[in-house]
Design an enzyme around this catalytic site. Structure first.
Site, PDB file in Angstrom:
ATOM      1  N   LYS A  77      -6.387  -4.542 -16.566  1.00 55.13           N
ATOM      2  CA  LYS A  77      -6.815  -4.234 -15.197  1.00 55.13           C
ATOM      3  C   LYS A  77      -8.271  -4.629 -15.072  1.00 55.13           C
ATOM      4  CE  LYS A  77      -5.316  -2.163 -11.413  1.00 55.13           C
ATOM      5  NZ  LYS A  77      -3.965  -2.205 -10.844  1.00 55.13           N
ATOM      6  N   GLY A 177       5.284   7.762   3.939  1.00 52.08           N
ATOM      7  CA  GLY A 177       4.500   6.518   3.897  1.00 52.08           C
ATOM      8  C   GLY A 177       5.380   5.332   4.239  1.00 52.08           C
ATOM      9  N   VAL A 181       5.948  -0.494   0.774  1.00 51.40           N
ATOM     10  CA  VAL A 181       6.972  -0.034  -0.171  1.00 51.40           C
ATOM     11  C   VAL A 181       8.042   0.791   0.555  1.00 51.40           C
ATOM     12  CG1 VAL A 181       7.386   1.443  -2.183  1.00 51.40           C
ATOM     13  CG2 VAL A 181       5.382  -0.056  -2.135  1.00 51.40           C
ATOM     14  N   GLY A 182       7.595   1.761   1.359  1.00 49.40           N
ATOM     15  CA  GLY A 182       8.515   2.717   1.983  1.00 49.40           C
ATOM     16  C   GLY A 182       9.510   2.086   2.941  1.00 49.40           C
TER      17      GLY A 182
HETATM   18  P1  NAD Z   1       0.760   0.452   2.526  1.00 44.14           P
HETATM   19  O1  NAD Z   1      -0.673   0.607   2.860  1.00 44.14           O
HETATM   20  O2  NAD Z   1       1.517  -0.735   2.959  1.00 44.14           O
HETATM   21  O3  NAD Z   1       1.577   1.734   3.070  1.00 44.14           O
HETATM   22  C1  NAD Z   1       1.158   3.040   2.878  1.00 44.14           C
HETATM   23  C2  NAD Z   1       1.699   3.890   4.020  1.00 44.14           C
HETATM   24  O4  NAD Z   1       1.406   5.256   3.740  1.00 44.14           O
HETATM   25  C3  NAD Z   1       1.070   3.590   5.387  1.00 44.14           C
HETATM   26  O5  NAD Z   1       2.086   3.608   6.363  1.00 44.14           O
HETATM   27  C4  NAD Z   1       0.109   4.777   5.616  1.00 44.14           C
HETATM   28  O6  NAD Z   1      -0.052   5.092   6.980  1.00 44.14           O
HETATM   29  C5  NAD Z   1       0.852   5.871   4.900  1.00 44.14           C
HETATM   30  N1  NAD Z   1       0.048   7.007   4.454  1.00 44.14           N
HETATM   31  C6  NAD Z   1      -1.217   7.009   3.960  1.00 44.14           C
HETATM   32  N2  NAD Z   1      -1.572   8.264   3.634  1.00 44.14           N
HETATM   33  C7  NAD Z   1      -0.502   9.051   3.928  1.00 44.14           C
HETATM   34  C8  NAD Z   1      -0.252  10.433   3.792  1.00 44.14           C
HETATM   35  N3  NAD Z   1      -1.153  11.263   3.284  1.00 44.14           N
HETATM   36  N4  NAD Z   1       0.960  10.907   4.187  1.00 44.14           N
HETATM   37  C9  NAD Z   1       1.893  10.068   4.681  1.00 44.14           C
HETATM   38  N5  NAD Z   1       1.708   8.744   4.807  1.00 44.14           N
HETATM   39  C10 NAD Z   1       0.519   8.258   4.440  1.00 44.14           C
HETATM   40  O7  NAD Z   1       0.814   0.628   0.921  1.00 44.14           O
HETATM   41  P2  NAD Z   1       1.987   0.191  -0.072  1.00 44.14           P
HETATM   42  O8  NAD Z   1       1.721  -1.164  -0.604  1.00 44.14           O
HETATM   43  O9  NAD Z   1       3.300   0.507   0.568  1.00 44.14           O
HETATM   44  O10 NAD Z   1       1.739   1.189  -1.284  1.00 44.14           O
HETATM   45  C11 NAD Z   1       2.116   2.549  -1.227  1.00 44.14           C
HETATM   46  C12 NAD Z   1       1.997   3.167  -2.603  1.00 44.14           C
HETATM   47  O11 NAD Z   1       2.849   2.480  -3.514  1.00 44.14           O
HETATM   48  C13 NAD Z   1       0.600   3.102  -3.233  1.00 44.14           C
HETATM   49  O12 NAD Z   1       0.449   4.276  -4.008  1.00 44.14           O
HETATM   50  C14 NAD Z   1       0.672   1.897  -4.142  1.00 44.14           C
HETATM   51  O13 NAD Z   1      -0.233   2.003  -5.221  1.00 44.14           O
HETATM   52  C15 NAD Z   1       2.092   2.024  -4.638  1.00 44.14           C
HETATM   53  N6  NAD Z   1       2.674   0.770  -5.137  1.00 44.14           N
HETATM   54  C16 NAD Z   1       2.754  -0.328  -4.334  1.00 44.14           C
HETATM   55  C17 NAD Z   1       3.362  -1.474  -4.813  1.00 44.14           C
HETATM   56  C18 NAD Z   1       3.529  -2.693  -3.929  1.00 44.14           C
HETATM   57  O14 NAD Z   1       4.251  -3.596  -4.341  1.00 44.14           O
HETATM   58  N7  NAD Z   1       2.946  -2.749  -2.746  1.00 44.14           N
HETATM   59  C19 NAD Z   1       3.868  -1.519  -6.124  1.00 44.14           C
HETATM   60  C20 NAD Z   1       3.788  -0.374  -6.920  1.00 44.14           C
HETATM   61  C21 NAD Z   1       3.185   0.769  -6.404  1.00 44.14           C
END
Ligand code: NAD
Length: 367
Positions: A77, A177, A181-182
């Site tokens: 990292k 969220g 991812v979601g």
């Molecule tokens: P993103 O920014 O696209 O989406 C995050 C979502 O969460 C947004 O809709 C935001 O409004 C919402 N959010 C923020 N704080 C919140 C809260 N307290 N309660 C409810 N919703 C909330 O981010 P992402 O890329 O989807 O990543 C989400 C998580 O997954 C992070 O922890 C990231 O480290 C992890 N992750 C992502 C990937 C990837 O491929 N993008 C891979 C592994 C892990």
């Protein structure tokens, strides 16, 4: 412990490099944790408040995640101290300087993370000829656009649901969220017959007992709206998602959102951790004791890094998806089988499995 070696243990870190380039103002740290299985892959995080400790913990997490995913890559990292929103030309200078500084550290392959993106990786590639998470024009697979991590989560859930006694057809899903991812996890689960009954973002929670139109909600979010702008259903506060009546709960937002105080409110029988460390260890243990099955983050959300490793090998998108599906299905089954046999939490089983893979890989190296 000698100064500089405070994180040293039986796995690593192999190298900790502090980089300072006064001319561009670049200050960065690179931790190459363990490379027994192959060159390390891990993201480059840019933020003003990063630290050596954070960098080491993230590098170790990548060692375990890559080993658990069965990749021929170790974990590393990098962190760059700086405001990721700085002017574009200044950012390009800093990122390119970072790229040049790690040119000779061939056992580290950088990827995007918080504060960096595919454009930054294109600059690094231009400087040193290696990076993952690239733009499609340079052979990159756009993993957030196609939902590689969400796809992997859906595969993980498909394997774990049997042990949790859930049929996917008609299963009620809640997503905390509704981001990269979601939303994709919800979309891929819906293709397998599940129904999204609740979703949240940083502004609030949407609950629709007879199901949310995922495409419609994705359009609302893409247009700058919030989940609460959905035309139907109940609009609740942000953390009401924790109380959602559902079978499968997917945290895909922030770390530590479920803790000892609120874990008792979760109604689901299965949790698939999309975010990194969304549950505290105490919450995971409390849920385990209540019979709620949790698929730990570094097993469930490995779709993104598997996709990145495939991109590095020059594989195309559809083959990369096949690999994600195969790897995640095999790993979830293995972890849950060990957890059940040894009567321990899936996280403990997953860590033990990943560590033993790293140790076996280390056994092939000259001592
Ligand atoms: P993103 O920014 O696209 O989406 C995050 C979502 O969460 C947004 O809709 C935001 O409004 C919402 N959010 C923020 N704080 C919140 C809260 N307290 N309660 C409810 N919703 C909330 O981010 P992402 O890329 O989807 O990543 C989400 C998580 O997954 C992070 O922890 C990231 O480290 C992890 N992750 C992502 C990937 C990837 O491929 N993008 C891979 C592994 C892990």
């Amino acid at each position: 412990m000698q100064e500089g070696f405070r994180f040293a243990d039986e796995l690593g870190p192999a190298k900790v490099i502090h980089i300072h380039e006064p001319r561009t103002g670049l200050k960065a740290i690179l931790v190459v944790d363990n490379v027994a299985a192959g060159p390390s892959i891990g993201g480059v995080r840019m933020a003003v408040d990063v630290s050596l400790e954070e960098c080491f913990r993230l590098a170790r997490a990548m060692t375990l995640k890559n080993a658990a995913a069965g990749l021929a890559h170790g974990g590393g990292k990098a962190v760059i101290f700086g405001d990721p929103g700085m002017a574009a030309h200044a950012k390009e200078r800093v990122i390119r300087a970072f790229g040049r500084a790690i040119d000779q550290i061939a056992d580290y392959i950088p990827g995007p993370d918080m504060g960096t993106n595919e454009r930054c990786m294109a600059w690094v590639l231009d400087e040193i000829g290696r990076a993952v998470g690239l733009p499609p024009e340079l052979g990159g697979i756009p993993l957030d656009q196609i939902g590689a991590t969400g796809f992997g989560l859906a595969a993980a859930i498909d394997v774990a649901r049997e042990m949790a006694g859930i049929e996917l057809e008609g299963a009620r899903v809640a997503v905390q969220g509704f981001g990269s991812v979601g939303k994709h996890a919800a979309r891929y689960l819906a293709q397998r017959g599940a129904v999204l009954v609740a979703a949240s973002d940083s502004k609030g929670t949407l609950q629709v007992a007879d199901g949310i139109d995922i495409q419609r909600l994705m359009e609302i979010k893409a247009g700058g709206g919030a989940v609460a702008d959905y035309p139907r259903g109940d609009k609740l506060d942000r953390d009401a998602i924790i109380d959602a009546e559902c079978d499968i709960w997917i945290p895909a937002a922030r770390p530590d959102v479920v803790n000892e105080d609120n874990a008792g409110r979760i109604k689901a029988r299965l949790i698939a951790e999309g975010a990194n460390i969304p549950l505290t260890l105490e919450a995971e243990v409390a849920l385990y004791q209540r019979g709620v099955l949790c698929i730990p983050d570094f097993i469930a959300n490995a779709g993104g890094v598997i996709c990145a490793a495939e991109e590095y090998r020059g594989v195309n998108q559809s083959l990369a998806f096949q690999t994600i599906e195969d790897r995640i299905r095999t790993n979830v089954a293995a972890v849950l089988e060990i957890a059940q046999r040894q009567q321990q939490t899936p996280r403990k089983a997953a860590i033990a499995m990943a560590r033993s893979r790293v140790e076996r890989a280390m056994g092939y190296r000259r001592s």
